[in-house]
Motif scaffolding. Sequence first.
Motif, PDB file in Angstrom:
ATOM      1  N   ALA A   2       1.432   5.314  -6.495  1.00  0.00           N
ATOM      2  CA  ALA A   2       1.564   5.716  -5.208  1.00  0.00           C
ATOM      3  C   ALA A   2      -0.014   5.609  -4.683  1.00  0.00           C
ATOM      4  O   ALA A   2      -0.557   5.517  -3.563  1.00  0.00           O
ATOM      5  CB  ALA A   2       2.562   6.535  -4.632  1.00  0.00           C
ATOM      6  N   GLU A   3      -1.113   6.073  -5.630  1.00  0.00           N
ATOM      7  CA  GLU A   3      -2.534   7.191  -5.288  1.00  0.00           C
ATOM      8  C   GLU A   3      -3.467   5.912  -5.274  1.00  0.00           C
ATOM      9  O   GLU A   3      -4.221   6.124  -5.083  1.00  0.00           O
ATOM     10  CB  GLU A   3      -2.324   8.279  -5.944  1.00  0.00           C
ATOM     11  CG  GLU A   3      -2.555   8.214  -7.370  1.00  0.00           C
ATOM     12  CD  GLU A   3      -2.505   9.364  -7.787  1.00  0.00           C
ATOM     13  OE1 GLU A   3      -3.797   9.834  -9.116  1.00  0.00           O
ATOM     14  OE2 GLU A   3      -1.538  10.402  -8.119  1.00  0.00           O
ATOM     15  N   PRO A  63       0.668  -1.399  -0.317  1.00  0.00           N
ATOM     16  CA  PRO A  63      -0.385  -0.397  -0.598  1.00  0.00           C
ATOM     17  C   PRO A  63       0.775   1.503   0.385  1.00  0.00           C
ATOM     18  O   PRO A  63       0.536   1.957  -0.798  1.00  0.00           O
ATOM     19  CB  PRO A  63      -0.754   0.182   1.059  1.00  0.00           C
ATOM     20  CG  PRO A  63      -0.934  -1.620   1.864  1.00  0.00           C
ATOM     21  CD  PRO A  63       0.201  -2.364   1.217  1.00  0.00           C
ATOM     22  N   ARG A  64       2.228   1.149   0.931  1.00  0.00           N
ATOM     23  CA  ARG A  64       2.310   2.273   1.190  1.00  0.00           C
ATOM     24  C   ARG A  64       4.590   1.926   0.142  1.00  0.00           C
ATOM     25  O   ARG A  64       4.976   0.911   0.929  1.00  0.00           O
ATOM     26  CB  ARG A  64       2.633   3.337   2.282  1.00  0.00           C
ATOM     27  CG  ARG A  64       1.841   3.480   2.304  1.00  0.00           C
ATOM     28  CD  ARG A  64       1.542   4.418   4.416  1.00  0.00           C
ATOM     29  NE  ARG A  64       0.422   4.656   4.284  1.00  0.00           N
ATOM     30  CZ  ARG A  64      -0.313   3.646   5.534  1.00  0.00           C
ATOM     31  NH1 ARG A  64      -0.115   2.841   5.469  1.00  0.00           N
ATOM     32  NH2 ARG A  64      -1.865   4.718   4.988  1.00  0.00           N
ATOM     33  N   ASN A  65       4.806   2.602  -0.098  1.00  0.00           N
ATOM     34  CA  ASN A  65       6.025   2.508  -1.173  1.00  0.00           C
ATOM     35  C   ASN A  65       6.542   1.700  -1.649  1.00  0.00           C
ATOM     36  O   ASN A  65       7.431   0.327  -1.120  1.00  0.00           O
ATOM     37  CB  ASN A  65       6.795   2.882   0.844  1.00  0.00           C
ATOM     38  CG  ASN A  65       6.841   4.420   1.464  1.00  0.00           C
ATOM     39  OD1 ASN A  65       6.924   5.277   0.575  1.00  0.00           O
ATOM     40  ND2 ASN A  65       6.883   3.875   2.428  1.00  0.00           N
TER      41      ASN A  65
END
Length: 354
Positions: free
Chosen positions: A228-229, A205-207
């Motif tokens: 990333a979005e 989900p992140r990075n």
Amino acid sequence: MRDHDSDTQPLSQTLLEWYDQHARSLPWRVSPADRAAGIWPDPYRIWLSEVMLQQTTVAAVKDYFHRFTTRWPTVADLATAPDADVMGEWAGLGYYARARNLLKCARVVASDHCGVFPDTYDGLIALPGIGPYTAAAISAIAFDRQETVLDGNVERVMARLYDIHTPLPAAKSELKTKAAALTSAARPGDHAQAVMDLGATICTPRNPACGICPWRSPCAARLAGTAAELPKKTPKKPKPTRLGYIYLARSKDGNWLLEQRPDKGLLGGMLGWPGSDWNDAPQPAPPFEAEWQDLGAEVRHTFTHFHLILQVMLAELPDDYIPNASQLVMPRHDFKPSDLPTVMRKAFELWKGR
């Protein structure tokens, strides 16, 4: 140059080659090497893991899975287990309707299918507690059926691979169509696990670790700079807060008054402390008349759809107290806080630490 949809076979092959090298080692999984050698997964272990993993992380599930499979190695063993034992082992995993359906399903498989899980999507989805995702996952992973498995990891990977900006949950149908087109006909079970592993370890989900992703080159969101979005999600409504009272009563001998909650509803069938309704303006509902003392500390817990704040009340349980049909007096030597659901265990921890 071929369009993105026409390139599905090379995409699937690239993913499977990555999976053969980087598959996670999970207690319910048959490795790709063992699968290639002809070793089939145990449908019972796949089913159990999938039910446990619903809205729960792999890290949280591993110890529960080990305890369950040690205590009940087969679906027939689980089918004969007392409800209270299973609910006690489940305590802490949350979403207790899953545990009730787990027992119902085990008993149907044992009684109606001679202890053998159906090997098709249609057969599996007819069982208690098995929905479309779980039926697809079991039929693909345990039986190598070409079913499309769409969990949160797969949704994220598909949204990024094809740069899909339609927010979830509206995007589910489009994402499933994309995932279905990619599913390997030769190794559908490994493919399903490979996409989930990709989302869990690389396309996070992140990075996201785009630099080492096997689908780095064709990923439309990476090329567009939008990875990333994605996936986009429809904003959730704020969770309401409900209030309530919870009553801890202990005898001079250390025995506890517990209450079995109704089978339906939150924490259904679980043992816990007596308490009031949970709403905006709860009315006190002590289990017996006494000089109830406020502990001076609140239990705070969050369920899927609301936050809960419980006022903890204490009293001594009379030696001659006769419990009603939904209550029991638990001898102190038999009382195990670990058997309580998390919200109830929080109240015990507050009492212990007062």
